[in-house]
Write an enzyme that holds these catalytic residues in place. Structure first.
Site, mmCIF file in Angstrom:
data_model
loop_
_atom_site.group_PDB
_atom_site.id
_atom_site.type_symbol
_atom_site.label_atom_id
_atom_site.label_comp_id
_atom_site.label_asym_id
_atom_site.label_seq_id
_atom_site.Cartn_x
_atom_site.Cartn_y
_atom_site.Cartn_z
ATOM 1 N N GLY A 123 0.932 -1.257 -0.149
ATOM 2 C CA GLY A 123 -0.070 0.023 0.025
ATOM 3 C C GLY A 123 0.848 1.114 -0.017
ATOM 4 O O GLY A 123 2.048 1.259 -0.541
ATOM 5 N N SER A 124 0.326 2.231 0.722
ATOM 6 C CA SER A 124 0.935 3.558 0.585
ATOM 7 C C SER A 124 2.166 3.981 1.138
ATOM 8 O O SER A 124 2.944 4.862 0.876
ATOM 9 C CB SER A 124 -0.313 4.817 0.921
ATOM 10 O OG SER A 124 -1.491 4.823 -0.123
#
Length: 753
Positions: A311-312
Site C-alpha cells: 500500500g501507500s
C-alpha cells in the site's frame, strides 16, 4: 609277584598320565602368564574391554543473549526417573540398591509423578516377573525438574535413580519466539537447532562433548585407585543479538494488547536503529511458546518472510525517485480524483473516488493521493526510470539479514497497469524488512544500511569474540538533499491537518513517516477482498526527525473494526506506545513541546523530607505514590529530582526503613524495573503484559542485592496502567474522521485489450 607287577604298571601309567596332564596345564598357565594370550586373544585387552568405562560428558549448548546481557535461550537440568529391580545389583554393596518394597514405593511415589499407586505397582511387579533389570514410569517420569527430583529423593526409597540431562529453556516464553526459534532432539537425544537463530547458528551454539574413562567392577562401581582420564567438554559459544529486551518488551506488550482488542489475523512489527541497521525488536502475531511449541499457527517470521502488497508506504520511494531525478515540483498542481493514461485504459481513482479538486503534489502526498503517484510515474519519471530506482533501493532482492527464512517479494511490472499500481503500493509485493532497509536512506543522507540481528558470537569459556558484526552501508541511491526533502514531506504527513498520519504524532518527540492501507487479493477471484476489515493497515516511521534514533514498521492485517477509518487505530497505538517508551528508555532528549496534554508535574528535591508531607502533596496533584519501607524520612525518589511526570504516573519513594515490596499486581514491567533500581535489587521477569504474580508477598521484606521475580500476563491488559498509552489515547480522541487512505489503493482497473 606277577600280580604286583601288573598293579605297578597300572600305577605307573596313571601317575605318568596325570603328571603329563599336570605338566600340560601348568605349561599352559605359564604360557598364558608369559604371553597373555588365549587363542590369539590378548587377555589384558579382553579384560579391559569389559572393565573400562567410557562415559560421555555432554557439552552445554551456548546461550542466546540480548544486547544488554539478558539470557533469551538457556539450558536447565532435567531428570529421568527409573527403578532398579535386580536384587543382584545390591550384592557386595553396604546399601540396598534395588527396590525392596513395591507397595511402599508405589504409595509414596504416586503423588509425585501423576500416576496412581496401582499403576506404579503394576509396572514394578510386571518388571520383576519378566526379570527386567530396571523399569521406567512413562512420560510422567521424564523431564522432571530439579525441585521434583529432590522431592522424590527425600522419600528415602531404595532402588530409585535419576539420569540427568540438559534441556533447552526459554525463560520469557513467547518473547521474540520467531526470532530466537527453538531446538529439537536428534537421534542421540541431543538438542539441535530447528528454527530461528537456534537453527541459523547451530554450529556455533553446539558444543563438543567430552568423556571420562576409568576401570570398574562387575557392578559398575569405579575400582579403588583406578586411573581416571577426563577430557572436559567444549561448551557451545554464546550468540549475542542486537535485540534490546526492554524495547522488545514494549513491542510485545503493545502487540498483545492490539491482538486482544482487535483480533487481527496477523501483526508484524520491527524496531531498527536506522543509523546502523541493528534490529532492536521484532515480533509477529500469531506467536508461540518455544518451550511447548503447541498449536503453532504461523511458522514464518512475517517481518522477513511475508511478502505482500504494502500500500501507500511505498509512496515514499516514488517521491524519492521523482525528487532525485529532478522532475518533482511540490508546488505544481494537478486535478485529483481520478486519472487514466489514455482512453484505452480505465481510471485510477483516489481512495475517496472524488479527490480534493486541484491540489499541489505536496498536498497530494500528505493526503496519500494515488493519482499524484501515477502522474509522477507516467508523466514525469517514466516507468523504466522508476524501475531503475526500485532496483537502486534494493527492492528487487533480499536484504541479506542474518536470519533464516527470508523470502523475496516480486515487482510486478510487465503491463502498464502493473507499473501504475506499483507506484502507490499495489500489485507488487515486498517484505517489511525490504521496506525498512530501503527507508534507512532517509535517516543517513541517502545511504542505505543492511539490517542485521546478530551482534557477536562469544566463546563461552574464554570470553573471546569469535565473530562480530558491524554496520554496513550497501549503497547511496539518493542525495542528502533528496533524503531531507522526503523527510520533510513525511513529517507533514504526521503534523499537517490534511495529513493521513495525524494519529501517529508522538507526545514528546518529532516524528515522520508514511501510512499504508493495502487491499488484500481475494483468493477466490481475480480482484481484491471487500469489507471494512479486509485491509493491511501499516505505518513506517522514524523519530526524532533531525537525528532519527529509531525506525519502526507495523502492519496489522484484518483487524476487527466497524469502519475502515478505524483501521489505523491499532497501528498507531503500537507505534506511539513503543516509540515513546523506547526513546525515553534510551534517554533521547525530547524535541517536541507538549500540546493538549495535562500539565506536567515537577519532581522536586525531597531527600531528607518527611514522607507523609511529600506523599500528601504529590497525591493531591494526582500522582500515584508508592512508599517503600517504614521510615519517616525520604532517602530517594524515582523518577529523580528535576524530572517531569504526568498525573496518574507512579512515583516511588524510598525511605530509610527496610525494603518492603508493595503489591505489584497490575504493574507494568517498566514500573517494576524502576522499583528494582530504587530498592537496589535484581529484577527477573517471565512473560509479557502486566504483573500477575510475585515471588515476594506484598509487604514482604527484601534485602539489597536480592532478587525480585515477577510473572506477567496480558489477562489484565485492558487496565489503563500505562500512562503513555492512556495519554496517547486522549490525544487522538475525536479523530476518527481522519480516514487515511482506506479504499485509497483501489485496484487499477484492467488494461483494455
Amino acid at each position: 609277584m606277577r600280580k604286583l607287577n601288573q598293579n605297578s604298571i597300572v600305577l605307573i601309567f596313571v601317575v605318568t598320565l596325570f603328571s603329563a596332564l599336570f605338566l600340560l596345564i601348568v605349561g599352559r598357565f605359564m604360557y598364558i602368564q608369559v604371553t597373555g594370550e588365549v587363542h590369539s586373544v590378548d587377555l589384558v585387552d579382553y579384560a579391559d574391554k569389559f572393565r573400562d568405562m567410557d562415559h560421555n560428558l555432554s557439552a552445554e549448548r551456548g546461550k542466546i543473549v540480548d544486547r544488554t546481557g539478558m539470557v533469551l535461550a538457556d539450558n536447565k537440568p532435567t531428570y529421568r526417573l527409573y527403578a532398579v529391580l535386580d536384587e543382584d545389583f545390591s550384592k557386595n554393596s553396604p546399601t540396598t540398591l534395588h527396590v525392596e518394597n513395591f507397595e511402599k514405593t508405589a504409595k509414596k511415589l504416586a503423588p509425585h509423578i501423576n500416576k496412581t499407586e496401582e499403576e506404579i505397582y503394576d509396572i514394578l511387579t510386571n518388571g520383576a516377573e519378566n526379570d527386567r533389570f530396571q523399569v521406567e514410569f512413562g512420560r510422567e517420569s521424564t523431564h522432571l525438574s530439579e525441585d521434583e527430583m529432590q522431592k522424590i529423593e527425600s522419600l528415602d526409597l531404595t532402588g530409585l535413580n535419576f539420569e540427568r540431562s540438559m534441556e533447552r529453556y526459554y525463560p520469557n516464553g513467547s518473547f521474540a519466539s520467531h526470532v530466537i526459534g527453538f531446538t529439537d532432539l536428534n537421534d542421540e537425544g541431543d538438542p539441535v537447532g530447528a528454527y530461528g537463530v537456534e537453527e541459523e547458528f547451530d554450529d556455533s551454539l553446539q558444543g563438543i562433548p567430552g568423556n571420562v574413562q576409568y576401570q570398574r567392577d562387575k557392578y559398575g562401581y569405579k575400582l579403588r585407585n583406578a586411573e581416571e582420564t577426563v577430557k572436559p567438554p567444549d561448551h557451545g559459544d554464546d550468540v549475542y543479538l542486537t535485540l534490546d529486551q526492554k524495547i522488545q518488551t514494549f513491542l510485545e506488550d503493545a502487540m498483545t494488547t492490539v491482538q486482544n482488542e482487535y483480533n487481527p489475523s496477523r501483526i508484524m512489527a520491527a524496531v531498527m536503529d536506522p543509523k546502523t541497521g541493528e534490529i532492536l525488536a521484532m515480533s509477529n502475531r500469531p506467536s508461540f511458546n518455544p518451550n511447548t511449541r503447541e498449536n503453532i499457527e504461523n511458522w514464518y517470521n512475517d517481518v522477513i518472510a511475508y511478502p505482500f502488497e504494502p500500500g501507500s508506504t511505498l509512496k515514499m520511494f516514488t517521491m524519492a525517485a521523482a525528487i532525485e531525478e529532478g522532475v518533482y515540483n511540490g508546488d505544481e498542481t494537478y486535478e485529483s480524483g481520478r486519472y487514466r493514461i489514455n482512453e484505452n485504459f480505465r481510471y485510477v481513482n483516489d481512495y475517496n473516488n472524488r479527490g480534493w479538486g486541484t491540489i499541489t503534489y505536496d498536498e497530494g502526498f500528505r493526503r496519500s493521493s494515488n493519482v499524484a503517484m501515477v502522474k509522477l510515474l507516467w508523466e514525469k519519471l517514466g516507468p523504466d526510470k522508476y524501475l531503475e530506482y526500485l532496483k537502486e533501493f534494493n527492492l528487487d532482492r533480499k536484504t541479506g539479514i542474518d536470519l533464516t527464512g527470508e523470502q523475496l517479494g516480486e515487482i510486478s511490472y510487465r503491463y502498464p497497469s502493473d507499473q501504475l499500481s506499483t507506484s502507490f503500493g499495489q500489485g507488487s509485493t515486498f517484505t517489511p524488512i525490504q521496506l525498512m532497509k530501503a527507508a534507512t536512506m532517509f535517516a543517513n543522507e541517502g545511504e542505505m544500511k543492511k539490517p542485521y540481528m546478530i551482534s557477536s558470537v562469544i566463546d563461552s569459556a574464554s570470553g573471546k569474540v569469535l565473530q562480530e558484526n558491524t554496520s554496513e552501508t550497501v549503497g547511496q541511491p539518493i542525495s542528502a538533499e533528496t533524503a531531507n526533502h522526503v523527510k520533510k514531506l513525511m513529517e507533514d504527513v504526521v503534523t499537517e491537518e490534511d495529513g493521513t498520519g495525524k494519529r501517529f504524532r508522538l507526545e514528546n518527540f518529532t516524528t515522520f513517516g508514511k501510512t499504508g492501507t493495502a487491499q488484500i487479493p481475494d483468493p477466490d477471484s481475480a480482484g481484491y477482498m471487500n469489507g471494512a476489515e479486509n485491509y493491511i493497515f501499516s505505518f513506517l516511521g522514524m523519530a526524532p526527525k533531525e537525528e532519527p534514533e529509531l525506525m519502526m514498521y507495523i502492519a496489522v492485517k484484518q483487524p476487527e473494526v466497524n469502519h475502515y477509518s478505524e483501521g489505523g487505530d491499532p497501528v498507531s497505538y503500537i507505534y506511539r506506545t513503543v516509540m515513546e517508551n523506547s526513546l525515553h528508555y534510551l534517554e533521547v532528549e525530547p524535541d517536541r513541546e507538549q500540546t493538549n496534554f495535562a500539565e506536567p508535574i515537577l519532581i522536586e528535591d525531597v531527600a531528607g523530607k518527611n514522607v507523609k508531607d511529600v506523599e500528601k502533596k504529590l497525591s493531591d496533584e494526582g500522582v500515584n505514590v508508592v512508599v517503600i519501607g517504614n521510615g519517616d524520612t525520604i532517602k530517594s525518589v524515582s523518577p529523580s529530582e528535576g524530572s517531569e511526570i504526568l498525573p496518574n504516573q507512579k512515583v516511588i519513594i524510598k525511605t530509610e526503613g527496610k525494603n518492603t515490596v508493595p503489591d505489584l499486581e497490575g504493574w507494568t514491567l517498566r514500573d517494576v524495573l524502576r522499583l528494582g533500581e530504587v530498592m537496589s535489587v535484581d529484577v527477573d521477569f517471565v512473560g509479557t503484559g502486566f504483573v500477575t504474580e510475585q515471588n515476594i508477598a506484598p509487604n514482604g521484606q527484601i534485602k539489597e542485592g536480592g532478587r525480585l521475580v515477577v510473572e506477567l500476563s496480558n489477562q489484565d491488559s485492558n487496565q489503563e496502567n500505562d500512562e503513555d498509552s492512556e495519554d496517547s489515547t486522549q490525544e487522538n480522541s475525536g479523530q476518527t474522521s481522519d480516514q487515511e487512505e482506506s479504499g485509497e489503493n483501489s485496484e487499477v482497473e484492467t488494461e483494455q485489450e
